[in-house]
Design a protein around this motif. Structure first.
Motif, PDB file in Angstrom:
ATOM      1  N   VAL A  58       5.488   3.599   2.844  1.00  0.00           N
ATOM      2  CA  VAL A  58       5.286   4.381   4.066  1.00  0.00           C
ATOM      3  C   VAL A  58       4.048   5.170   4.106  1.00  0.00           C
ATOM      4  CG1 VAL A  58       6.353   6.787   5.103  1.00  0.00           C
ATOM      5  CG2 VAL A  58       8.058   4.967   4.138  1.00  0.00           C
ATOM      6  N   VAL A  59       3.431   5.427   2.923  1.00  0.00           N
ATOM      7  CA  VAL A  59       2.052   5.771   2.782  1.00  0.00           C
ATOM      8  C   VAL A  59       1.087   5.196   3.913  1.00  0.00           C
ATOM      9  CG1 VAL A  59       1.106   4.478   1.140  1.00  0.00           C
ATOM     10  CG2 VAL A  59       0.301   6.789   1.495  1.00  0.00           C
ATOM     11  N   LEU A  63       6.166  -1.082   6.507  1.00  0.00           N
ATOM     12  CA  LEU A  63       5.995   0.050   6.296  1.00  0.00           C
ATOM     13  C   LEU A  63       7.115   0.718   5.483  1.00  0.00           C
ATOM     14  CD1 LEU A  63       5.379   1.741   9.887  1.00  0.00           C
ATOM     15  CD2 LEU A  63       4.234   2.165   7.540  1.00  0.00           C
ATOM     16  N   GLN A  64       8.368   0.248   5.776  1.00  0.00           N
ATOM     17  CA  GLN A  64       9.545   0.696   4.929  1.00  0.00           C
ATOM     18  C   GLN A  64       9.238   0.757   3.482  1.00  0.00           C
ATOM     19  OE1 GLN A  64      13.073   0.966   6.826  1.00  0.00           O
ATOM     20  NE2 GLN A  64      13.359   2.349   5.356  1.00  0.00           N
ATOM     21  N   ILE A 123       1.212  13.225   8.735  1.00  0.00           N
ATOM     22  CA  ILE A 123       2.306  11.942   8.827  1.00  0.00           C
ATOM     23  C   ILE A 123       2.899  12.013   7.223  1.00  0.00           C
ATOM     24  CG2 ILE A 123       2.568   9.404   8.857  1.00  0.00           C
ATOM     25  CD1 ILE A 123       0.725   9.439  11.023  1.00  0.00           C
ATOM     26  N   LYS A 124       1.940  12.223   6.326  1.00  0.00           N
ATOM     27  CA  LYS A 124       2.305  12.112   4.941  1.00  0.00           C
ATOM     28  C   LYS A 124       3.384  13.019   4.543  1.00  0.00           C
ATOM     29  CE  LYS A 124      -1.480  10.742   2.000  1.00  0.00           C
ATOM     30  NZ  LYS A 124      -2.414  11.260   1.344  1.00  0.00           N
ATOM     31  N   ALA A 138       6.723   3.670  15.478  1.00  0.00           N
ATOM     32  CA  ALA A 138       6.227   2.929  16.736  1.00  0.00           C
ATOM     33  C   ALA A 138       5.895   3.873  17.713  1.00  0.00           C
ATOM     34  CB  ALA A 138       7.466   2.078  16.905  1.00  0.00           C
ATOM     35  N   GLU A 191       7.694  -3.254  10.379  1.00  0.00           N
ATOM     36  CA  GLU A 191       8.767  -2.267   9.941  1.00  0.00           C
ATOM     37  C   GLU A 191       8.810  -2.270   8.611  1.00  0.00           C
ATOM     38  OE1 GLU A 191      12.855  -0.795  11.871  1.00  0.00           O
ATOM     39  OE2 GLU A 191      11.221  -1.096  13.446  1.00  0.00           O
ATOM     40  N   ILE A 216       3.414  -2.093  15.420  1.00  0.00           N
ATOM     41  CA  ILE A 216       4.126  -1.206  14.383  1.00  0.00           C
ATOM     42  C   ILE A 216       5.232  -1.644  13.966  1.00  0.00           C
ATOM     43  CG2 ILE A 216       4.640   1.219  13.451  1.00  0.00           C
ATOM     44  CD1 ILE A 216       2.261   2.174  14.753  1.00  0.00           C
ATOM     45  N   LYS A 217       6.148  -1.855  15.028  1.00  0.00           N
ATOM     46  CA  LYS A 217       7.495  -2.269  14.921  1.00  0.00           C
ATOM     47  C   LYS A 217       7.803  -3.650  14.234  1.00  0.00           C
ATOM     48  CE  LYS A 217      10.293  -0.744  18.675  1.00  0.00           C
ATOM     49  NZ  LYS A 217      10.601  -0.754  19.828  1.00  0.00           N
ATOM     50  N   GLU A 264       6.874  12.167   4.979  1.00  0.00           N
ATOM     51  CA  GLU A 264       7.151  10.829   4.585  1.00  0.00           C
ATOM     52  C   GLU A 264       8.602  10.496   4.615  1.00  0.00           C
ATOM     53  OE1 GLU A 264       5.221   8.490   0.579  1.00  0.00           O
ATOM     54  OE2 GLU A 264       3.819   9.962   1.853  1.00  0.00           O
ATOM     55  N   ILE A 307      -2.813   5.570   9.863  1.00  0.00           N
ATOM     56  CA  ILE A 307      -2.816   4.918  11.354  1.00  0.00           C
ATOM     57  C   ILE A 307      -3.796   5.918  12.051  1.00  0.00           C
ATOM     58  CG2 ILE A 307      -1.412   4.891  13.338  1.00  0.00           C
ATOM     59  CD1 ILE A 307       0.620   3.781  11.814  1.00  0.00           C
ATOM     60  N   LEU A 338      10.169   9.673   7.793  1.00  0.00           N
ATOM     61  CA  LEU A 338       9.681   8.435   8.243  1.00  0.00           C
ATOM     62  C   LEU A 338      10.565   7.229   7.550  1.00  0.00           C
ATOM     63  CD1 LEU A 338       5.946   7.839   8.753  1.00  0.00           C
ATOM     64  CD2 LEU A 338       7.771   6.981  10.302  1.00  0.00           C
ATOM     65  N   GLN A 339      10.650   7.630   6.183  1.00  0.00           N
ATOM     66  CA  GLN A 339      11.241   6.569   5.342  1.00  0.00           C
ATOM     67  C   GLN A 339      12.659   6.252   5.874  1.00  0.00           C
ATOM     68  OE1 GLN A 339       9.928   5.993   1.738  1.00  0.00           O
ATOM     69  NE2 GLN A 339      10.859   4.142   1.928  1.00  0.00           N
ATOM     70  N   ILE A 378      -6.113   7.701  -4.460  1.00  0.00           N
ATOM     71  CA  ILE A 378      -5.292   6.600  -4.159  1.00  0.00           C
ATOM     72  C   ILE A 378      -5.717   5.347  -4.570  1.00  0.00           C
ATOM     73  CG2 ILE A 378      -4.616   5.332  -1.816  1.00  0.00           C
ATOM     74  CD1 ILE A 378      -4.140   7.860  -0.769  1.00  0.00           C
ATOM     75  N   VAL A 408      12.088   4.383  10.168  1.00  0.00           N
ATOM     76  CA  VAL A 408      10.694   3.958  10.283  1.00  0.00           C
ATOM     77  C   VAL A 408      10.538   3.690  11.990  1.00  0.00           C
ATOM     78  CG1 VAL A 408       9.294   1.947   9.907  1.00  0.00           C
ATOM     79  CG2 VAL A 408      10.830   2.803   8.063  1.00  0.00           C
ATOM     80  N   ALA A 443       1.431   4.478   6.928  1.00  0.00           N
ATOM     81  CA  ALA A 443       1.510   5.336   8.269  1.00  0.00           C
ATOM     82  C   ALA A 443       0.791   6.370   8.249  1.00  0.00           C
ATOM     83  CB  ALA A 443       2.962   5.822   8.535  1.00  0.00           C
ATOM     84  N   ALA A 444       0.152   6.958   7.090  1.00  0.00           N
ATOM     85  CA  ALA A 444      -0.643   7.972   7.281  1.00  0.00           C
ATOM     86  C   ALA A 444      -2.433   7.586   7.512  1.00  0.00           C
ATOM     87  CB  ALA A 444      -0.737   8.749   5.818  1.00  0.00           C
ATOM     88  N   GLY A 460      -3.434  12.336   9.462  1.00  0.00           N
ATOM     89  CA  GLY A 460      -2.544  11.494   8.494  1.00  0.00           C
ATOM     90  C   GLY A 460      -2.003  12.308   7.449  1.00  0.00           C
TER      91      GLY A 460
END
Lengths: 444, 444
Positions: A307-308, A303-304, B296-297, B311, A300, A296-297, B300, A313, B303-304, A377, B307, A310-311, B293
Motif C-alpha cells: 500500500v505504501v 497496491l494491495q 495517504i500514508k 483509483a 490493484e 491504478i485499478k 494506509e 502517487i 486503503l489496504q 524508506i 484498494v 500509493a503514498a 503523500g
C-alpha cells in the motif's frame, strides 16, 4: 484636485466646478463622474463643454453611458454622437440594448447613421471593426503648404494628424507621410516627392491579432486599412492596439487555464456565465482523469500487497504536471510572440530533452536522498520511485513542449495545450511508468 | 521585392541593390540583412546611406549587431552611434560584451559617452532605463510661429515631434502641447495660452509597469520623465511601451507556470539556464507534494481494506487542481489589468462560491451517474466519491481566488499563486477531505 471639486459639488457650486473641471484631463473627469451618484453625474455631465463631453463620454463605464443616453434629450445626444470619433461611437453602440441604439441612431444625421451601420456589420475582431474614419487624406500633387493648409482646415475632427495618407481620385492609397516630414520640408515641395510609397497596410477583414503584429514589427503608431478594391477606408491607431494586445493576452491566459475566454470584466460577469465558461473543460478533464484512475485499478493487486506505493502517487503526478506545464507555457508564449515557429520543433525537442535531464536528475537525486535518509524508506523502493520520477519529468517535458507545436501545425490554438490538459495526459503516462516499473522492479 | 534584391545580391550588383533598398522600410531591410551570410551582410550594411544604416542597425539581432561592430572601422561606428537614438544605443550596449562596449564608447563624442553612462546606471526596468532624450522642448513665451521654426531647426534628430514639452529656464516641466494643437493654432498665439498644464508625467525611478498603466489609462503616445528636482530629462514613447507590455505579460506567465522569468528568447537561452529557472520551483513543489503523500500514508489501513479508493485519487486531485487554477488565473489577470482590487475580496469570494456550487454540483452529478450506471460502482461509494468531489471543487475555487488577493495584500506578486502552487495546496486539502469522508462514511 478631486477633493476640491468634490467639495464644490457638495456645495452645488456647479459654475466653479465647470471652471475647475475643464482644466482636467478627460480621463480624470470620467473617473470623477463615475464616483458621483447618478443625479449629480447627470448634472455635471450636462454642464461640460460640448467638445469635452464627448471625450469624457467615451471613457465612462457602459452602464453609465447607457444611463446618460436614456436620461438626456435628443438634441444632447446628437451633440455627443457628432463629436465622438466613429470607432468610439461604434464600440459603445455594440454593447447597448436595442432601445438605446435606436434612440441614438434616430438622433444622428443620415451619413453618420449609414457609416455606423456599415461598421456594425464588420466581423468582430476584424480591422474594419476597430478602425476609425477620421484620418487626414492628401493628394500627391499638393505642395507642402497646401497640405498644411488642408490639415489646418480639417484637422480638428481627425483622430490623429501625426500620419497623413495620400490617396488618388478613386481613393486608392498611394503613400503615407508623417507630420514630421511635412513640417520639416520646404513649403513648395510636392507631396509626391517626399511621401513614403512602401506603405504598410491592412485589409478591413484582417484579424486584429495580425494587425497588432504589424504594429509591433514596424513600430507603427497608425495603420491604414483598405477595402478589397484597395480604397482607403479607415485607420487603426495605436491606443486601440494596446487594448487588443491586452485582450488577446487575456484570451490566451483563460484558454491556458482550461476556460472559454470571458468577454467582459470578471466582476461584471455573472456567476452563471462564469460557471458556463469553466464547466465544459472541467468535465472533459474529469472524465479523462478517470482513465488515469483505471491504470491504478489495473495494478490493484500490486497496491494491495504494497500500500505504501500509493503514498508516492501525488508527488509523481504533481511533479510531472508541473514539469509539463513549464514547458508548454514557454512554448505557447514563445509561439504567440513569434519567437518560436513550428519549424523549430527539433530544436525545441533537443533543448527540452537536455533541460529535462538536468532537472529530472536533480529532482531524482534530492528525492532519493530524502527518502533514504529522512523517511528511512528501503533503498530498492526509493530507487524505483526516483527512476519513475526521472522518466516522468523527461516525458512530461517532451509532451509539454511538442503538443503545442503539433496543435499549431494542424491549425488548432496552441493555448489549449497548456497546464491542465498536459497535466491530465502526463498523469496517465506517469502512473503507467510508475506502476510498470514497480511491478517489474519488485517482481510482483 | 526581396527576391529581386536577393538576385541582385547574388550577381554582386550592389549599386542596384542600394537603389532598390533605400525605398524599403528599415524593418524589412533589417530582416533582409539577417537572411544573408555574414560577408554579404557586411557589404550591404556598409553601402546603406548613413541615416538608414542606424535605423536598420537597431532592428538587427544582437548577435549580428556585435558582429558588425567588431568588423567595421572606428569612423563607421561613430557614424552609426551618432545617428542612433540614445535609448536604442543603450539597449544595444547593455547586451554587448565589454570589449564591444569599449570600442563603441571610444568612438563617441564625450557628451554622448557621458549620457550613455548615465543611462546605463538607471535601475533595470525603470523609466530612466527606457526613456530617450531626443524630445522637442519649447518655451512658454514663444509664439506658435517661433515654436514651429524651432521644431524645423531641431526636429530632424528627435524621436517624435508629435508631442512637444514646455520647460522653463531651469528645465522644469511646465506644460505639454501636441503638434496638432500647434499646427491648428494661429501663428501669433503664445504657447502659454494653448499648452496643457495638467501634465501626466513619470519620475526616472518609476517602474516600467507603472508607466505602462499610465499610457493605458490616458491613451498616451509619449510620456515625459522628470528627475527628483522636477526637471524634464527624457520621454518614453509608445513603441517601447508595447514591448514592455509584452515583457510584463511574459514574466507573469512564466511565474504562473512556476518558473523564474527568462530574460531572453527561449531559443536563445541555454538548456542549463532554462533548467536553472525551473528547478527551484519544481523542488519546492515536489517536497510539498510529499506531504500530500503523507496524508495517504496516514490512511494506509483504510486503503489496504479497500484498494479501489486509490483509483479515484487522480480524478479528485486533477479536478481540484483545474478548478483552483481557473479561479486563480482569472483573479491574477483581473488584478494585473486593474479590474479587480484587493478591496473586492468579498465580492470575489461570494462570486466564486456561487460558481463553485454550480460547477461542483454539475460535476458531481455527472460523475455519480457515470460511476453508478457505467462503472457499476456501489451507490454508497459513488456518493462518497462525488460528495468529496463537490467539496474539493468548492474549496479549490476558494483557495484559488483568495490566495492571489491575499498575496497582493501583503505585497507579494500574485502571479506565484497560480496553477502549480494552488494545485499542490488543493491536492493536500482534497485528499484530506476524500479520506476523511471515506473513513467516516465507510466506518473503517
Amino acid at each position: 484636485m478631486n477633493e476640491i471639486i468634490m467639495k464644490l459639488i457638495e456645495e452645488n457650486r456647479y459654475k466653479d466646478v465647470r471652471n475647475e473641471i475643464t482644466e482636467m484631463n478627460i480621463v480624470d473627469i470620467a473617473h470623477l463622474l463615475m464616483e458621483l451618484d447618478k443625479k449629480r453625474l447627470l448634472i455635471l455631465f450636462r454642464i461640460l463643454p460640448k467638445e469635452i463631453a464627448a471625450g469624457v463620454f467615451s471613457y465612462i463605464s457602459l452602464e453609465l453611458q447607457q444611463y446618460i443616453i436614456e436620461s438626456i434629450t435628443d438634441r444632447e445626444i446628437n451633440n455627443i454622437v457628432s463629436e465622438l470619433f466613429l470607432d468610439d461611437a461604434v464600440d459603445f453602440l455594440e454593447e447597448m440594448p436595442s432601445n438605446v441604439v435606436k434612440k441614438v441612431l434616430r438622433n444622428t444625421d443620415e451619413e453618420t447613421r449609414k457609416l455606423i451601420n456599415q461598421f456594425l456589420n464588420y466581423p468582430d475582431y476584424s480591422a474594419g471593426s476597430v478602425m476609425t474614419i477620421e484620418f487626414v487624406d492628401l493628394k500627391k500633387q499638393m505642395t507642402v503648404k497646401e497640405a498644411l493648409n488642408h490639415i489646418r482646415a480639417t484637422g480638428i475632427d481627425k483622430e490623429t494628424i501625426n500620419t497623413c495618407y495620400v490617396i488618388d481620385k478613386g481613393r486608392k492609397l498611394e503613400g503615407v507621410l508623417s507630420i514630421r516630414k511635412l513640417i520639416l520640408a520646404d513649403e513648395d515641395t510636392i507631396i509626391d516627392n517626399i511621401m513614403d510609397v512602401d506603405v504598410i497596410y491592412a485589409n478591413t477583414l484582417d484579424d486584429q491579432e495580425t494587425i497588432a503584429s504589424l504594429f509591433k514589427k514596424y513600430d507603427l503608431t497608425a495603420l491604414p486599412v483598405v477595402d478589397n478594391e484597395n480604397r482607403l477606408v479607415g485607420i487603426v491607431t495605436i491606443d486601440d492596439i494596446i487594448d487588443i494586445i491586452d485582450q488577446e493576452n487575456t484570451e490566451d491566459l483563460h484558454k491556458m487555464a482550461a476556460m472559454e475566454p470571458l468577454e467582459e470584466d470578471y466582476l461584471k460577469t455573472s456567476a452563471f456565465v462564469l460557471a458556463k465558461h469553466r464547466i465544459v473543460w472541467l468535465l472533459i478533464l474529469m472524465i479523462s482523469a478517470t482513465f488515469t484512475g483505471n491504470i491504478i485499478k489495473r495494478y490493484e493487486e500490486l497496491l494491495q500487497s504494497m500500500v505504501v506505493l500509493a503514498a508516492f502517487i501525488p508527488m509523481i503526478m504533481d511533479t510531472g504536471g508541473n514539469a509539463g506545464s513549464q514547458s508548454s507555457t514557454l512554448i505557447i508564449r514563445g509561439m504567440a510572440l513569434g519567437e518560436i515557429r513550428t519549424s523549430d520543433v527539433l530544436k525545441v525537442f533537443f533543448k527540452e530533452l537536455k533541460v529535462s535531464l538536468i532537472a529530472g536528475i536533480t529532482l531524482a537525486l534530492v528525492n532519493f536522498a530524502r527518502l533514504v535518509f529522512f523517511e528511512r524508506i528501503d533503498i530498492a523502493i526509493s530507487a524505483m520511485v526516483c527512476s519513475s520520477l526521472l522518466l516522468t519529468v523527461i516525458l512530461a517535458k517532451m509532451v509539454g513542449s511538442i503538443l503545442p507545436i503539433a496543435a499549431k501545425k494542424i491549425r488548432l490554438d496552441p493555448a489549449i495545450m497548456a497546464g491542465p490538459l498536459i497535466t491530465t495526459i502526463v498523469d496517465a503516462v506517469a502512473l503507467s511508468i510508475y506502476f510498470g516499473i514497480a511491478s517489474k522492479f519488485l517482481n510482483i
